[in-house]
Design an enzyme around this catalytic site. Structure first.
Site, PDB file in Angstrom:
ATOM      1  N   ILE A 174      10.291   1.574  10.808  1.00  6.56           N
ATOM      2  CA  ILE A 174       9.073   1.164  11.502  1.00  6.56           C
ATOM      3  C   ILE A 174       7.883   1.874  10.864  1.00  6.56           C
ATOM      4  O   ILE A 174       7.784   3.096  10.900  1.00  6.56           O
ATOM      5  CB  ILE A 174       9.169   1.496  13.012  1.00  6.56           C
ATOM      6  CG1 ILE A 174      10.454   0.892  13.607  1.00  6.56           C
ATOM      7  CG2 ILE A 174       7.921   1.017  13.742  1.00  6.56           C
ATOM      8  CD1 ILE A 174      10.605  -0.611  13.439  1.00  6.56           C
ATOM      9  N   GLU A 175       7.004   1.082  10.248  1.00  5.95           N
ATOM     10  CA  GLU A 175       5.867   1.668   9.534  1.00  5.95           C
ATOM     11  C   GLU A 175       4.540   1.123  10.049  1.00  5.95           C
ATOM     12  O   GLU A 175       3.496   1.327   9.440  1.00  5.95           O
ATOM     13  CB  GLU A 175       6.019   1.409   8.021  1.00  5.95           C
ATOM     14  CG  GLU A 175       7.383   1.862   7.498  1.00  5.95           C
ATOM     15  CD  GLU A 175       7.427   2.148   6.005  1.00  5.95           C
ATOM     16  OE1 GLU A 175       6.364   2.339   5.408  1.00  5.95           O
ATOM     17  OE2 GLU A 175       8.548   2.184   5.465  1.00  5.95           O
ATOM     18  N   VAL A 176       4.598   0.376  11.163  1.00  5.73           N
ATOM     19  CA  VAL A 176       3.437  -0.339  11.665  1.00  5.73           C
ATOM     20  C   VAL A 176       3.284  -0.022  13.149  1.00  5.73           C
ATOM     21  O   VAL A 176       4.265   0.054  13.879  1.00  5.73           O
ATOM     22  CB  VAL A 176       3.661  -1.862  11.444  1.00  5.73           C
ATOM     23  CG1 VAL A 176       2.630  -2.700  12.162  1.00  5.73           C
ATOM     24  CG2 VAL A 176       3.664  -2.194   9.954  1.00  5.73           C
TER      25      VAL A 176
END
Ligand code: NAG
Ligand code: NAG
Length: 353
Positions: A174-176
């Site tokens: 998860i990078e957002v």
């Protein structure tokens, strides 16, 4: 992880040696590859160097697990289903009617063939591209866990990109933003794993090296993850390139900070026995920064033997490491040397305490 997202860019002999090669978090020599995004294709169109089939990579006896990326949209406007993207893999098949969701029968067959070789296959959720937007409520996270269990796990759904193949777990890259409620999502998946009971399922995550990770910190504090594949690249301060040498300081974000992660796990993670794998890029052409040579990566691996949580290396990504000759072999042999040290006599704990 960088999702290159260039759709349409290009178009069992080892059974015996590979038999015991599954992800094994009681060991320290795990080698994990990310596959699915054809990172090599982001800078070179040479046909022979593009991402090959999943099975091509899982046949390598040095590889224990493959994380397939990505499931990169939760709730597509077209049909309301999640979406998957596998770059140049899974092309030429019909999508599920009324949706943009791919049906991937060749990947499905490869997953099953890889599992027969003893390999662990994860589906990675998220990625670097902002094509997803988290959960609006705890109930949405809970419902999404059921939905993806039915799509990729032992549940059932009409919408199964990998058909009857059942993955061995879920990886959260998860990078957002927003970052809320991933712990609810993991909690529900764990309940579903328990209710199934047919095999060991994994939950992993791929935070950035800077700790706390803006997206995953809360989830890692509140929910039960088996392992993290910490991205020691792209963030110059804490990346592998900022390693200070054997026995050097690793205790803050201003240096390569594996040691900081190790102590964070035992003080702050929900799972105090969570393992940490060093995620590295396969070259400097597919990331902003942070690439280290196979020789340096091997030296760092030897240094990480002092940390209790250390359990291996993850590499972004398969297509790129395949053209970096000798990289996997050399790093795996450094990992095997760590295991050998750890097993010597009764002195296992001496090596990292
Ligand atoms: C790869 O091929 C595509 C389509 O032919 C082209 O648009 C792109 O510029 C090429 N990329 C590279 C890195 O050569
Ligand atoms: C998808 O959209 C529906 C309808 O708006 C909503 O109820 C559901 O919570 C959403 N799911 C996710 C995972 O965002």
């Amino acid at each position: 992880m960088r999702s290159v997202m260039k759709i349409g860019l290009v178009a069992a002999a080892l059974l015996a040696t590979a038999a015991n090669a599954a992800l094994d978090l009681t060991k320290r020599n795990n080698m994990v590859l990310y596959w699915g995004q054809n990172a090599h294709g982001s800078y070179d169109n040479t046909t022979s160097k593009q991402q090959q089939s999943l099975y091509t990579y899982c046949q390598d006896p040095n590889v224990d697990a493959i994380s397939i990326g990505f499931l990169n949209s939760w709730n597509a406007t077209d049909g309301g289903q999640p979406l998957v993207n596998f770059a140049n893999s899974c092309t030429g098949y019909e999508k599920f009617p009324g949706t943009d969701l791919l049906w991937c029968p060749t990947i499905a067959a490869d997953i099953q063939a890889c599992q027969l070789l003893g390999k662990t296959i994860l589906i990675s959720i998220g990625g670097y591209s902002p094509t997803y937007s988290g959960f609006a409520s705890p109930a949405a996270a809970d419902a999404f866990a059921y939905q993806i269990w039915n799509m990729f796990g032992k549940g059932w759904s009409y919408y199964r990109p990998f058909g009857s193949a059942i993955v061995d777990g879920f990886d959260l890259d998860i990078e957002v933003q927003p970052s809320q409620y991933y712990e609810k999502f993991v909690y529900r998946l764990r309940k579903l794993f328990e209710a199934d009971g047919s095999k060991k399922y994994y939950i992993t995550a791929a935070p950035q090296c800077h700790n706390p990770d803006p997206q995953l910190d809360t989830a890692l504090r509140k929910a039960n993850f088996d392992a993290v594949f910490v991205q020691f690249y792209n963030n110059p301060n804490c990346a592998a390139t900022a390693w200070t040498g054997k026995g050097g300081d690793q205790s803050s974000n201003s240096v390569f900070n594996f040691g900081m992660w190790d102590s964070w796990v035992s003080s702050s993670a929900f799972n105090k026995n969570m393992k940490v794998l060093m995620a590295l890029p396969a070259s400097n052409k597919i990331v902003i920064s942070g690439y280290v040579s196979k020789a340096k990566a091997s030296d760092i691996v030897a240094d990480l033997a002092r940390f209790k949580s250390f359990a291996g290396v993850a590499i972004w990504d398969a297509s790129e490491v395949w053209v970096n000759t000798g990289y996997i072999t050399q790093v795996k042999s450094a990992l095997n040397a760590v295991t050998a040290l750890g097993r010597r006599g009764t002195g296992f704990f001496r090596w990292y305490m």
